[in-house]
Structure formats: C-alpha cells, structure tokens
Write a protein that holds these residues in place. Structure first.
Motif, PDB file in Angstrom:
ATOM      1  N   GLY A   1      13.023  -0.082   4.718  1.00 41.17           N
ATOM      2  CA  GLY A   1      14.115   0.262   5.688  1.00 41.17           C
ATOM      3  C   GLY A   1      14.122  -0.197   7.130  1.00 41.17           C
ATOM      4  N   LEU A   2      12.831  -0.491   7.304  1.00 39.87           N
ATOM      5  CA  LEU A   2      12.951  -1.414   8.804  1.00 39.87           C
ATOM      6  C   LEU A   2      13.467  -2.574   8.772  1.00 39.87           C
ATOM      7  CD1 LEU A   2       8.992  -1.133   9.440  1.00 39.87           C
ATOM      8  CD2 LEU A   2      10.749   0.502  10.123  1.00 39.87           C
ATOM      9  N   GLU A   3      13.802  -3.050  10.148  1.00 43.13           N
ATOM     10  CA  GLU A   3      14.751  -4.149  10.347  1.00 43.13           C
ATOM     11  C   GLU A   3      13.890  -5.393  11.106  1.00 43.13           C
ATOM     12  OE1 GLU A   3      19.317  -3.523  11.040  1.00 43.13           O
ATOM     13  OE2 GLU A   3      18.355  -1.674  11.333  1.00 43.13           O
ATOM     14  N   ALA A   4      14.515  -6.307  11.326  1.00 45.35           N
ATOM     15  CA  ALA A   4      13.927  -7.351  12.408  1.00 45.35           C
ATOM     16  C   ALA A   4      13.769  -6.682  13.724  1.00 45.35           C
ATOM     17  CB  ALA A   4      14.679  -8.675  12.039  1.00 45.35           C
ATOM     18  N   GLY A   5      12.539  -6.921  14.226  1.00 47.00           N
ATOM     19  CA  GLY A   5      12.457  -6.303  15.584  1.00 47.00           C
ATOM     20  C   GLY A   5      11.472  -4.986  15.646  1.00 47.00           C
ATOM     21  N   ALA A   6      11.508  -4.453  14.330  1.00 45.36           N
ATOM     22  CA  ALA A   6      11.033  -3.256  14.296  1.00 45.36           C
ATOM     23  C   ALA A   6       9.388  -3.240  14.375  1.00 45.36           C
ATOM     24  CB  ALA A   6      11.014  -2.395  13.125  1.00 45.36           C
ATOM     25  N   LYS A   7       8.556  -2.506  15.102  1.00 42.82           N
ATOM     26  CA  LYS A   7       7.242  -2.486  15.145  1.00 42.82           C
ATOM     27  C   LYS A   7       6.775  -1.108  14.753  1.00 42.82           C
ATOM     28  CE  LYS A   7       6.979  -5.096  19.571  1.00 42.82           C
ATOM     29  NZ  LYS A   7       7.157  -6.297  19.061  1.00 42.82           N
ATOM     30  N   LYS A   8       5.686  -0.888  13.833  1.00 42.84           N
ATOM     31  CA  LYS A   8       5.137   0.307  13.368  1.00 42.84           C
ATOM     32  C   LYS A   8       3.736   0.239  13.323  1.00 42.84           C
ATOM     33  CE  LYS A   8       6.544   3.699   9.807  1.00 42.84           C
ATOM     34  NZ  LYS A   8       7.450   4.025   8.553  1.00 42.84           N
ATOM     35  N   GLN A   9       3.051   1.495  13.513  1.00 43.79           N
ATOM     36  CA  GLN A   9       1.625   1.492  12.979  1.00 43.79           C
ATOM     37  C   GLN A   9       2.028   2.385  11.642  1.00 43.79           C
ATOM     38  OE1 GLN A   9      -0.712   0.996  15.474  1.00 43.79           O
ATOM     39  NE2 GLN A   9       1.011   0.294  16.787  1.00 43.79           N
ATOM     40  N   VAL A  10       1.140   1.952  10.774  1.00 43.50           N
ATOM     41  CA  VAL A  10       1.083   2.578   9.421  1.00 43.50           C
ATOM     42  C   VAL A  10      -0.574   2.588   9.059  1.00 43.50           C
ATOM     43  CG1 VAL A  10       1.561   2.056   7.064  1.00 43.50           C
ATOM     44  CG2 VAL A  10       2.898   1.099   8.793  1.00 43.50           C
ATOM     45  N   VAL A  11      -0.613   4.054   8.572  1.00 43.83           N
ATOM     46  CA  VAL A  11      -2.151   4.427   8.259  1.00 43.83           C
ATOM     47  C   VAL A  11      -1.926   4.616   6.698  1.00 43.83           C
ATOM     48  CG1 VAL A  11      -4.008   6.203   8.290  1.00 43.83           C
ATOM     49  CG2 VAL A  11      -2.523   5.533  10.384  1.00 43.83           C
ATOM     50  N   VAL A  12      -2.681   3.819   5.929  1.00 44.62           N
ATOM     51  CA  VAL A  12      -2.728   3.835   4.358  1.00 44.62           C
ATOM     52  C   VAL A  12      -4.014   4.389   3.730  1.00 44.62           C
ATOM     53  CG1 VAL A  12      -2.543   2.307   2.397  1.00 44.62           C
ATOM     54  CG2 VAL A  12      -1.246   1.823   4.316  1.00 44.62           C
ATOM     55  N   LYS A  13      -3.931   5.487   3.251  1.00 44.30           N
ATOM     56  CA  LYS A  13      -5.062   6.117   2.342  1.00 44.30           C
ATOM     57  C   LYS A  13      -5.657   4.730   1.322  1.00 44.30           C
ATOM     58  CE  LYS A  13      -2.881   9.513   0.969  1.00 44.30           C
ATOM     59  NZ  LYS A  13      -2.457  10.618   0.441  1.00 44.30           N
ATOM     60  N   ALA A  14      -6.833   5.219   1.168  1.00 45.61           N
ATOM     61  CA  ALA A  14      -7.445   4.297   0.165  1.00 45.61           C
ATOM     62  C   ALA A  14      -6.893   4.122  -1.139  1.00 45.61           C
ATOM     63  CB  ALA A  14      -9.131   4.643  -0.201  1.00 45.61           C
ATOM     64  N   GLU A  15      -6.382   5.487  -1.555  1.00 43.21           N
ATOM     65  CA  GLU A  15      -5.700   5.393  -2.674  1.00 43.21           C
ATOM     66  C   GLU A  15      -4.530   4.571  -2.961  1.00 43.21           C
ATOM     67  OE1 GLU A  15      -6.863   8.190  -0.972  1.00 43.21           O
ATOM     68  OE2 GLU A  15      -7.324   9.945  -2.164  1.00 43.21           O
ATOM     69  N   GLU A  16      -3.808   4.344  -1.859  1.00 43.66           N
ATOM     70  CA  GLU A  16      -2.784   3.512  -1.633  1.00 43.66           C
ATOM     71  C   GLU A  16      -2.786   2.319  -1.087  1.00 43.66           C
ATOM     72  OE1 GLU A  16       0.446   5.718   0.143  1.00 43.66           O
ATOM     73  OE2 GLU A  16       0.955   6.872  -1.916  1.00 43.66           O
ATOM     74  N   GLY A  17      -4.115   2.031  -0.876  1.00 44.67           N
ATOM     75  CA  GLY A  17      -4.576   0.834  -0.523  1.00 44.67           C
ATOM     76  C   GLY A  17      -5.513  -0.191  -1.406  1.00 44.67           C
ATOM     77  N   TYR A  18      -6.835  -0.233  -1.277  1.00 43.85           N
ATOM     78  CA  TYR A  18      -7.453  -1.095  -2.271  1.00 43.85           C
ATOM     79  C   TYR A  18      -8.265  -0.154  -3.293  1.00 43.85           C
ATOM     80  CZ  TYR A  18      -6.370  -5.114   0.575  1.00 43.85           C
ATOM     81  OH  TYR A  18      -5.721  -5.996   1.120  1.00 43.85           O
ATOM     82  N   GLY A  19      -7.917   1.077  -3.019  1.00 42.23           N
ATOM     83  CA  GLY A  19      -8.551   2.115  -4.225  1.00 42.23           C
ATOM     84  C   GLY A  19      -9.806   2.719  -3.685  1.00 42.23           C
ATOM     85  N   LEU A  20     -10.135   3.646  -4.501  1.00 43.96           N
ATOM     86  CA  LEU A  20     -11.361   4.358  -4.217  1.00 43.96           C
ATOM     87  C   LEU A  20     -12.569   3.495  -4.641  1.00 43.96           C
ATOM     88  CD1 LEU A  20     -10.192   7.866  -5.163  1.00 43.96           C
ATOM     89  CD2 LEU A  20     -10.530   6.851  -2.736  1.00 43.96           C
ATOM     90  N   ARG A  21     -13.616   3.694  -4.023  1.00 41.75           N
ATOM     91  CA  ARG A  21     -14.836   3.172  -4.439  1.00 41.75           C
ATOM     92  C   ARG A  21     -15.175   3.719  -5.926  1.00 41.75           C
ATOM     93  NH1 ARG A  21     -18.250   0.019  -2.387  1.00 41.75           N
ATOM     94  NH2 ARG A  21     -20.014   0.865  -3.687  1.00 41.75           N
ATOM     95  N   ASP A  22     -15.877   2.748  -6.927  1.00 43.86           N
ATOM     96  CA  ASP A  22     -16.093   3.253  -8.201  1.00 43.86           C
ATOM     97  C   ASP A  22     -17.643   2.824  -8.144  1.00 43.86           C
ATOM     98  OD1 ASP A  22     -16.400   3.610 -10.815  1.00 43.86           O
ATOM     99  OD2 ASP A  22     -15.329   2.193 -11.646  1.00 43.86           O
ATOM    100  N   GLU A  23     -18.557   4.008  -8.387  1.00 41.13           N
ATOM    101  CA  GLU A  23     -19.890   3.721  -8.429  1.00 41.13           C
ATOM    102  C   GLU A  23     -20.313   2.946  -9.954  1.00 41.13           C
ATOM    103  OE1 GLU A  23     -21.621   3.593  -5.642  1.00 41.13           O
ATOM    104  OE2 GLU A  23     -20.144   4.269  -4.615  1.00 41.13           O
ATOM    105  N   LYS A  24     -19.455   3.184 -10.811  1.00 42.33           N
ATOM    106  CA  LYS A  24     -19.705   2.297 -11.976  1.00 42.33           C
ATOM    107  C   LYS A  24     -19.586   0.724 -11.869  1.00 42.33           C
ATOM    108  CE  LYS A  24     -17.117   4.689 -15.223  1.00 42.33           C
ATOM    109  NZ  LYS A  24     -16.605   6.238 -14.348  1.00 42.33           N
ATOM    110  N   ALA A  25     -18.852   0.415 -10.835  1.00 43.82           N
ATOM    111  CA  ALA A  25     -18.902  -0.959 -10.443  1.00 43.82           C
ATOM    112  C   ALA A  25     -19.665  -1.669  -9.753  1.00 43.82           C
ATOM    113  CB  ALA A  25     -17.523  -1.045  -9.890  1.00 43.82           C
ATOM    114  N   VAL A  26     -20.753  -0.729  -9.490  1.00 42.33           N
ATOM    115  CA  VAL A  26     -22.304  -1.285  -9.331  1.00 42.33           C
ATOM    116  C   VAL A  26     -23.079  -1.506 -10.336  1.00 42.33           C
ATOM    117  CG1 VAL A  26     -24.272  -0.845  -7.480  1.00 42.33           C
ATOM    118  CG2 VAL A  26     -21.835  -0.124  -6.851  1.00 42.33           C
TER     119      VAL A  26
END
Ligand code: ZN
Length: 161
Positions: free
Chosen positions: A51-76
């Motif tokens: 919905g943003l248009e050219a010229g818009a500036k925005k601060q966006v905070v993204v939780k881990a779940e919607e970013g790179y995911g939660l850490r998985d200890e089984k992945a160690v």
C-alpha cells in the motif's frame, strides 16, 4: 501507484537489531529492487510495505517469526571433523553450505573438540527482531516477462544474454 502484488518496488533500507547499530543496508546508488508478493524479502517487511507509494518512508519492526524464524536448538549439531574434508575450521567461522535439497544454508562453527565439530545451521538472524528503516523510491507494474521469470529485469535488475 501503490505497492501491491506484482509490482516492482525499488527501495533503500537500513537494518538494525534494536540497538541502532546498522548491520545491513542498501549501498548508495544501489537500491534493492524486488517483485512484491513473491516472498523475495522477509515476510513481515513485505506485509508492511503493502500500500505504500514512491516517496514513502517507514520504520518497520519485524518479529523473528516473520523474519528469519526462531532459533532451533536441533539445528546445532556435532559432526565429525572429517566431514570438512581437511578444511581448516575454527570457532566463529561462518560459511555457506549446500544441504541435501541443494539449498544454500549458512553455517557457523560453534566449537571444536578433538575430532568433533559443533556447528549451528540456524540463520544468523534467526530469533532476532528486525528493525528496518525503508525509503520507497519507485513502484511500477511488473511486466509479464518479469512475472514469468520471477525476477526483475532492466537497468537495476537482472540482464539476459
Ligand atoms: Zn529473466
């Protein structure tokens, strides 16, 4: 034109993890260009740009779940040193490995103990809250060819031979 599915978006951004220290950004004169709606950028950011248009500036905070995911200890995991085929590894080393599906996965060496190597297959930004600052430069409709290929063409994008 507003950012919506199948628009090509050009933007500049910075990313920090809550402490204001910039860990990633678009370089001056080299904005990020992507096709909206294809999941090319992290989900939480893509949703907030809608919905943003050219010229818009925005601060966006993204939780881990919607970013790179939660850490998985089984992945160690602990591997035999021989799995590294003589490659010199030390704690803190990070590199890109290729998994059984041919996907690139970032890998970090956690520790070395005898002939055992502990590695972390979590994305380095897993479990982190992402703070983006975004400056939308351009929004245009994607061409049919771009949608067919699933990537941007043209001066700022990818070129074909
Ligand atoms: Zn193409």
């Amino acid at each position: 034109m507003k950012i919506a599915e199948n628009t090509v978006v050009t933007l500049e951004y910075t990313l920090h993890l809550g402490d204001g220290v910039i860990i990633d950004k678009s370089e001056p004169g080299e904005p990020l260009t992507y096709i909206h709606g294809l999941g090319e950028i992290v989900e939480g950011l893509e949703n907030e740009l809608e919905g943003l248009e050219a010229g818009a500036k925005k601060q966006v905070v993204v939780k881990a779940e919607e970013g790179y995911g939660l850490r998985d200890e089984k992945a160690v995991q602990t591997l035999e040193k021989s799995a590294f085929e003589g490659q010199d590894v030390k704690p803190g080393d990070e590199f890109i490995a290729v998994d059984d599906d041919g996907e690139q996965v970032p890998v970090k060496i956690v520790k070395l103990e005898g002939d055992k190597v502990t590695v972390d297959f979590n994305h380095p930004l897993a479990g982190k809250t992402l703070h983006f600052s975004v400056d939308v430069k351009e929004v245009r409709a994607a061409t049919e060819e771009e949608l067919e290929h699933g990537h941007v063409h043209g001066p700022d994008g990818h070129h074909h031979h």
